[in-house]
Design a protein around this motif. Sequence first.
Motif, short mmCIF file in Angstrom:
data_model
loop_
_atom_site.label_atom_id
_atom_site.label_comp_id
_atom_site.label_asym_id
_atom_site.label_seq_id
_atom_site.Cartn_x
_atom_site.Cartn_y
_atom_site.Cartn_z
N PRO A 1 0.81 -1.22 0.00
CA PRO A 1 0.00 0.00 0.00
C PRO A 1 0.84 1.27 0.00
O PRO A 1 2.00 1.27 0.41
CB PRO A 1 -0.80 -0.09 1.30
N LEU A 2 0.21 2.35 -0.45
CA LEU A 2 0.81 3.68 -0.40
C LEU A 2 0.08 4.51 0.64
O LEU A 2 -1.09 4.28 0.93
CB LEU A 2 0.68 4.38 -1.75
N THR A 3 0.77 5.50 1.15
CA THR A 3 0.19 6.48 2.06
C THR A 3 0.69 7.85 1.67
O THR A 3 1.76 7.98 1.07
CB THR A 3 0.55 6.17 3.53
N THR A 4 -0.07 8.87 2.01
CA THR A 4 0.40 10.24 1.80
C THR A 4 1.04 10.79 3.06
O THR A 4 1.63 11.86 3.04
CB THR A 4 -0.75 11.16 1.36
N GLN A 5 0.94 10.05 4.16
CA GLN A 5 1.54 10.48 5.42
C GLN A 5 3.04 10.19 5.40
O GLN A 5 3.46 9.10 5.03
CB GLN A 5 0.91 9.75 6.60
N GLU A 6 3.82 11.17 5.80
CA GLU A 6 5.27 10.99 5.80
C GLU A 6 5.69 10.33 7.11
O GLU A 6 6.11 10.98 8.07
CB GLU A 6 5.99 12.32 5.60
N ILE A 7 5.57 9.03 7.14
CA ILE A 7 5.92 8.24 8.32
C ILE A 7 7.44 8.14 8.42
O ILE A 7 8.11 7.93 7.41
CB ILE A 7 5.25 6.85 8.23
N ILE B 1 7.14 8.54 -3.91
CA ILE B 1 6.67 8.57 -5.29
C ILE B 1 6.04 9.95 -5.53
O ILE B 1 5.03 10.29 -4.89
CB ILE B 1 5.62 7.46 -5.55
N PRO B 2 6.63 10.74 -6.41
CA PRO B 2 6.05 12.07 -6.67
C PRO B 2 4.75 11.94 -7.48
O PRO B 2 4.52 10.92 -8.13
CB PRO B 2 7.13 12.77 -7.49
N PRO B 3 3.91 12.98 -7.45
CA PRO B 3 2.68 12.95 -8.25
C PRO B 3 3.03 12.77 -9.74
O PRO B 3 3.97 13.37 -10.24
CB PRO B 3 2.06 14.32 -8.01
N ARG B 4 2.27 11.90 -10.41
CA ARG B 4 2.43 11.69 -11.85
C ARG B 4 1.25 10.88 -12.35
O ARG B 4 0.61 10.17 -11.58
CB ARG B 4 3.75 11.02 -12.19
N ASP B 5 1.00 10.99 -13.63
CA ASP B 5 -0.14 10.31 -14.24
C ASP B 5 -1.39 10.59 -13.41
O ASP B 5 -1.73 11.74 -13.21
CB ASP B 5 0.14 8.81 -14.41
N ARG B 6 -2.02 9.55 -12.86
CA ARG B 6 -3.24 9.75 -12.06
C ARG B 6 -2.98 9.71 -10.55
O ARG B 6 -3.92 9.73 -9.76
CB ARG B 6 -4.28 8.70 -12.46
N LEU B 7 -1.71 9.65 -10.15
CA LEU B 7 -1.36 9.74 -8.73
C LEU B 7 -1.24 11.23 -8.41
O LEU B 7 -0.28 11.89 -8.80
CB LEU B 7 -0.04 9.02 -8.45
N GLU B 8 -2.24 11.77 -7.71
CA GLU B 8 -2.37 13.21 -7.55
C GLU B 8 -1.51 13.81 -6.45
O GLU B 8 -1.19 14.99 -6.49
CB GLU B 8 -3.84 13.56 -7.31
N LYS B 9 -1.14 13.01 -5.45
CA LYS B 9 -0.38 13.54 -4.31
C LYS B 9 0.93 12.79 -4.15
O LYS B 9 1.04 11.62 -4.51
CB LYS B 9 -1.19 13.39 -3.02
N ARG B 10 1.90 13.48 -3.55
CA ARG B 10 3.14 12.81 -3.19
C ARG B 10 2.78 11.67 -2.24
O ARG B 10 2.03 11.86 -1.28
CB ARG B 10 4.08 13.80 -2.50
N SER B 11 3.30 10.51 -2.52
CA SER B 11 2.95 9.33 -1.74
C SER B 11 4.21 8.56 -1.35
O SER B 11 5.29 8.80 -1.89
CB SER B 11 2.03 8.42 -2.56
N PHE B 12 4.02 7.65 -0.41
CA PHE B 12 5.12 6.83 0.08
C PHE B 12 4.70 5.37 0.06
O PHE B 12 3.62 5.02 0.55
CB PHE B 12 5.50 7.24 1.51
N ILE B 13 5.54 4.54 -0.50
CA ILE B 13 5.36 3.09 -0.43
C ILE B 13 6.09 2.64 0.83
O ILE B 13 7.26 2.95 1.00
CB ILE B 13 5.98 2.37 -1.64
#
Length: 115
Positions: A50-56, A64-76
């Motif tokens: 899973p991905l989260t937008t919380q910077e744990i 993972i920076p926003p790109r294509d249809r991923l709208e927010k900076r996310s973290f795997i």
Amino acid sequence: MIAQGEIYLVDFAKKYNSEIGKIRPAVILQNDFFNRALEVSKYRSVLVVPLTTQEIQTEYKIEIPPRDRLEKRSFILATWLCTLDLNRIQIDKGVITKLRPDELQALKAKICDLM
């Protein structure tokens, strides 16, 4: 057919204690040999992260920076490996984005560090 490194929306259902929950993006980690076999297999489970937008704060994350249809900076988060039924993956909504080869390699390296 799903492919390793693709990111889809996945229904992780109701959160239980420290488990993840809700519908959120997740990376398909399962290799493509097993992904191709899903159509004929009795057991249609898929290994995802899973991905989260919380910077744990952990060394086991890949940004993972926003790109294509991923709208927010996310973290795997490599520590969140999950095996779920294929029906939880919202394939009909399409691929959100796909990891670059270096990102997929970094994820695999972090998972290997956990073992």
